[in-house]
Design a protein around this motif. Structure first.
Motif, PDB file in Angstrom:
ATOM      1  N   GLU A 265       4.610  -8.027  10.634  1.00  0.00           N
ATOM      2  CA  GLU A 265       5.010  -7.413   9.376  1.00  0.00           C
ATOM      3  C   GLU A 265       6.389  -6.773   9.527  1.00  0.00           C
ATOM      4  O   GLU A 265       6.664  -6.114  10.519  1.00  0.00           O
TER       5      GLU A 265
ATOM      6  N   LEU B 105       8.632  -3.956   8.259  1.00  0.00           N
ATOM      7  CA  LEU B 105       8.505  -2.698   7.538  1.00  0.00           C
ATOM      8  C   LEU B 105       9.729  -2.470   6.652  1.00  0.00           C
ATOM      9  O   LEU B 105      10.812  -2.996   6.931  1.00  0.00           O
ATOM     10  N   PRO B 106       9.575  -1.667   5.584  1.00  0.00           N
ATOM     11  CA  PRO B 106      10.673  -1.491   4.627  1.00  0.00           C
ATOM     12  C   PRO B 106      11.977  -0.991   5.250  1.00  0.00           C
ATOM     13  O   PRO B 106      13.053  -1.458   4.889  1.00  0.00           O
TER      14      PRO B 106
ATOM     15  N   SER C  11      13.819  -2.299  -0.651  1.00  0.00           N
ATOM     16  CA  SER C  11      13.208  -1.852   0.605  1.00  0.00           C
ATOM     17  C   SER C  11      13.297  -0.338   0.767  1.00  0.00           C
ATOM     18  O   SER C  11      12.363   0.290   1.275  1.00  0.00           O
TER      19      SER C  11
ATOM     20  N   ASP D  51      10.606   0.988  -1.400  1.00  0.00           N
ATOM     21  CA  ASP D  51       9.312   0.779  -0.746  1.00  0.00           C
ATOM     22  C   ASP D  51       9.062   1.830   0.338  1.00  0.00           C
ATOM     23  O   ASP D  51       7.930   2.292   0.513  1.00  0.00           O
ATOM     24  N   LEU D  52      10.100   2.205   1.045  1.00  0.00           N
ATOM     25  CA  LEU D  52       9.974   3.244   2.070  1.00  0.00           C
ATOM     26  C   LEU D  52       9.660   4.595   1.422  1.00  0.00           C
ATOM     27  O   LEU D  52       8.828   5.354   1.917  1.00  0.00           O
ATOM     28  N   ARG D  53      10.296   4.884   0.301  1.00  0.00           N
ATOM     29  CA  ARG D  53       9.993   6.122  -0.436  1.00  0.00           C
ATOM     30  C   ARG D  53       8.546   6.113  -0.928  1.00  0.00           C
ATOM     31  O   ARG D  53       7.863   7.131  -0.874  1.00  0.00           O
ATOM     32  N   VAL D  54       8.071   4.964  -1.399  1.00  0.00           N
ATOM     33  CA  VAL D  54       6.677   4.842  -1.833  1.00  0.00           C
ATOM     34  C   VAL D  54       5.749   5.122  -0.651  1.00  0.00           C
ATOM     35  O   VAL D  54       4.761   5.847  -0.768  1.00  0.00           O
ATOM     36  N   ALA D  55       6.097   4.574   0.515  1.00  0.00           N
ATOM     37  CA  ALA D  55       5.265   4.730   1.708  1.00  0.00           C
ATOM     38  C   ALA D  55       5.110   6.192   2.133  1.00  0.00           C
ATOM     39  O   ALA D  55       4.069   6.572   2.670  1.00  0.00           O
ATOM     40  N   ILE D  56       6.123   7.014   1.879  1.00  0.00           N
ATOM     41  CA  ILE D  56       6.017   8.428   2.265  1.00  0.00           C
ATOM     42  C   ILE D  56       5.624   9.318   1.094  1.00  0.00           C
ATOM     43  O   ILE D  56       5.580  10.543   1.221  1.00  0.00           O
ATOM     44  N   GLY D  57       5.370   8.714  -0.061  1.00  0.00           N
ATOM     45  CA  GLY D  57       4.885   9.470  -1.206  1.00  0.00           C
ATOM     46  C   GLY D  57       5.958  10.115  -2.066  1.00  0.00           C
ATOM     47  O   GLY D  57       5.644  10.954  -2.911  1.00  0.00           O
TER      48      GLY D  57
ATOM     49  N   GLU E 270       4.982   3.294  -6.920  1.00  0.00           N
ATOM     50  CA  GLU E 270       5.106   1.845  -6.860  1.00  0.00           C
ATOM     51  C   GLU E 270       5.568   1.335  -8.216  1.00  0.00           C
ATOM     52  O   GLU E 270       5.112   1.807  -9.249  1.00  0.00           O
TER      53      GLU E 270
END
Length: 175
Positions: free
Chosen positions: A108, A110-111, A158, A161-167, A171
């Motif tokens: 995978e 990652l962003p 990307s 997406d990284l911002r989404v991953a840390i809340g 999305e």
């Protein structure tokens, strides 16, 4: 922009340099007793490049400006400070770095990896567009800028997406 060497290095020269630097053989002597072939040249150059980069990295002390200066001086003495070859090498280096950042061996991407990889692609393409512009190659400029713009879209996505991953972001509904 196409650049070719005045004195291309042959497969035997590359192989001898690899042996001199202690690079492990890429081909089993039992399987390929005749040694490397002309079609192996690029792969051998890649292995030699890796060895030189690794040696350079281990010889450098972290954040030592004198080491950096000596390395750059050696580079300039070989290539010249403003040659087309130097510019082509920089673009190739950016492209290689981008591909390496993708983590081709990983399942995978990652962003953060994807964004970093695309930033390298943008840098190479924008610099390539600049060089095409200097040469008067309008079609080359358009092509390079088109690739850079597509990569910029990927960088932005990307990063999101990284911002989404840390809340820190939501999305996007269309994804």
């Amino acid at each position: 922009m196409s650049i070719s060497s005045e004195h291309p290095v042959g497969v035997e020269q590359v192989y001898r340099a690899m042996v001199a630097l202690g690079v492990e053989p890429l081909f089993e002597p039992d399987v390929r007793p005749e040694g490397p072939r002309d079609e192996d040249r690029r792969r051998l150059l890649g292995a030699l490049l890796a060895k030189v980069e690794l040696e350079t990295t281990t010889a450098m002390r972290p954040a030592n400006e004198q080491d950096e200066g000596e390395l750059l001086q050696g580079w300039i003495e070989q290539v010249g400070p403003d040659s087309k070859l130097s510019a082509n090498v920089l673009i190739n280096r950016l492209q290689r770095t981008g591909v390496q950042l993708l983590g081709l061996d990983e399942d995978e991407t990652l962003p953060g990896q994807a964004a970093s990889s695309m930033v390298m692609a943008v840098a190479g393409d924008v610099f390539g567009a600049h060089l095409c512009f200097r040469e008067g190659d309008v079609d080359g400029v358009r092509l390079a800028l088109g690739r850079a713009e597509a990569s910029m879209i990927e960088v932005r996505q990307s990063m999101h997406d990284l911002r989404v991953a840390i809340g820190d972001a939501q999305e996007e509904p269309d994804r």
